[in-house]
Scaffold this active site. Structure first.
Site, PDB file in Angstrom:
ATOM      1  CG  ASP A  14      -2.078   0.951   1.083  1.00 30.90           C
ATOM      2  OD1 ASP A  14      -2.341   1.394  -0.047  1.00 30.90           O
ATOM      3  OD2 ASP A  14      -2.724   1.252   2.112  1.00 30.90           O
TER       4      ASP A  14
ATOM      5  CG  ASN B  17      -7.853  -2.055  -5.257  1.00 32.79           C
ATOM      6  OD1 ASN B  17      -6.940  -2.847  -5.062  1.00 32.79           O
ATOM      7  ND2 ASN B  17      -8.118  -1.080  -4.397  1.00 32.79           N
ATOM      8  CD1 TRP B  18     -13.156  -5.294  -9.132  1.00 31.82           C
ATOM      9  CD2 TRP B  18     -12.371  -4.613 -11.104  1.00 31.82           C
ATOM     10  NE1 TRP B  18     -12.554  -6.375  -9.743  1.00 31.82           N
ATOM     11  CE2 TRP B  18     -12.063  -5.982 -10.957  1.00 31.82           C
ATOM     12  CE3 TRP B  18     -11.968  -3.965 -12.287  1.00 31.82           C
ATOM     13  CZ2 TRP B  18     -11.367  -6.713 -11.925  1.00 31.82           C
ATOM     14  CZ3 TRP B  18     -11.279  -4.692 -13.247  1.00 31.82           C
ATOM     15  CH2 TRP B  18     -10.988  -6.046 -13.067  1.00 31.82           C
TER      16      TRP B  18
ATOM     17  CD  GLU C 105       2.392 -12.943  15.681  1.00 33.35           C
ATOM     18  OE1 GLU C 105       2.418 -11.748  16.034  1.00 33.35           O
ATOM     19  OE2 GLU C 105       1.907 -13.851  16.380  1.00 33.35           O
TER      20      GLU C 105
ATOM     21  CB  SER D  10      -8.747  -5.283  -3.102  1.00 36.27           C
ATOM     22  OG  SER D  10      -9.350  -4.025  -3.355  1.00 36.27           O
TER      23      SER D  10
ATOM     24  NE  ARG E   6      -2.838  -1.454   4.447  1.00 32.46           N
ATOM     25  CZ  ARG E   6      -4.088  -1.479   4.024  1.00 32.46           C
ATOM     26  NH1 ARG E   6      -4.908  -2.382   4.491  1.00 32.46           N
ATOM     27  NH2 ARG E   6      -4.532  -0.603   3.152  1.00 32.46           N
TER      28      ARG E   6
ATOM     29  NE  ARG F 109      -1.377   6.545   1.211  1.00 30.69           N
ATOM     30  CZ  ARG F 109      -1.657   5.668   2.164  1.00 30.69           C
ATOM     31  NH1 ARG F 109      -1.511   6.003   3.427  1.00 30.69           N
ATOM     32  NH2 ARG F 109      -2.082   4.471   1.862  1.00 30.69           N
TER      33      ARG F 109
END
Ligand code: IPE
Ligand code: IPE
Ligand code: MG
Length: 251
Positions: free
Chosen positions: A28, A76-77, A215, A73, A196, A32
């Site tokens: 991700d 995300n469409w 984890e 994902s 992430r 940005r």
């Protein structure tokens, strides 16, 4: 890469016996990353491919057997059409370009998710890459594309219900093993560690079933900047965890 080689490569502060067997990653922060540089979001996606290649190589070097990356994902469409189209074209191009190297490195690639609604040309490239690398013995590289944990669970439920309806399965016999056999990730061990990037503390519909006891490690680094040093940090952190799986330790 064989075990002896990977032990040489592994940083000395990492314990070989405590390495995760399966690492998953939510890549991700591409948008940005680009925004910070006043570049179009898609440049961030392009850069993100390099970060993923580096992570794949690093996992291979350090003896990690399975890497699963969240590429797209089911939600995300909902992004602008141009960005979605760019991503589909990017995936296709990367697959075509990288196949030869994956063969040299023995990478076995697999796509998880509902692939049936992807552009036909991408589906063909995916099928070709999976077939071509099917017998490779190196790292298993799973790419979650049009993947959603909820959809995956529903899809499994429908399959199982059909089997019951057809009399092939008894309701009493449905258990975790059978359920897992109907997930897109069939045959893949559950992730030990999920990383992430970009600071968000959520799963965003990724591996909902599989992450029951995985984890989590979140870094504020944006995905295109994620590198070996960052991964090393994540692994050091992981190795300090006490994985109790709901039990208590006998003293
Ligand atoms: C992740 O980066 C890549 C995909 C979802 C394909 P983003 O595109 O979500 O980047 P941010 O979160 O907007 O920065
Ligand atoms: C998750 O990131 C999906 C991928 C990395 C492919 P998103 O950017 O789509 O997730 P949200 O919207 O921040 O939850
Ligand atoms: Mg994002």
């Amino acid at each position: 890469m064989n075990v002896a080689q990977s032990l040489i490569e592994l940083p000395s502060d990492l314990v070989p016996e405590k390495m995760p067997r399966h690492v998953a990653v939510i890549m991700d922060g591409n948008g940005r990353w680009a925004k910070k540089r006043s570049l179009p979001r898609v440049v961030g996606h392009q850069k993100g491919v390099d970060a993923l290649k580096n992570l794949l190589r690093c996992c291979d070097d350090w003896g990690i057997g399975v890497l699963t990356a969240y590429a797209f994902s089911t939600e995300n469409w909902g992004r602008p059409r141009l960005e979605v189209d760019f991503l589909m074209t990017l995936f296709e191009g990367v697959l075509r370009r990288e196949l030869a190297e994956m063969m040299t490195e023995g990478v076995k690639i697999r796509f998880v998710g509902d692939l049936t609604v992807l552009p036909a040309s991408l589906q063909r490239e995916i099928a070709y890459a999976m077939d071509t690398t099917a017998n490779n013995k190196g790292i298993q590289f799973n790419v979650a594309t049009n993947y959603g944990g909820r959809q995956e669970i529903l899809h499994a439920c429908r399959h199982i219900a059909t089997q019951v309806q057809e009399g092939k399965l008894q309701v009493e016999d449905i258990n975790e093993d059978i359920f897992e056999n109907h997930l897109y990730t069939k045959g893949i061990i559950n992730p030990d560690l999920l990383i992430r990037t970009s600071g968000e503390m959520r799963l965003s519909n990724f591996l909902l079933w599989q992450m029951a006891y995985g984890e989590m490690y979140v870094t504020s680094t944006l995905w295109p900047d994620f590198n070996r040093q960052e991964f090393h940090q994540a692994l050091l952190d992981y190795q300090k965890r006490d994985r109790r799986f709901g039990k208590v330790k006998e003293e």
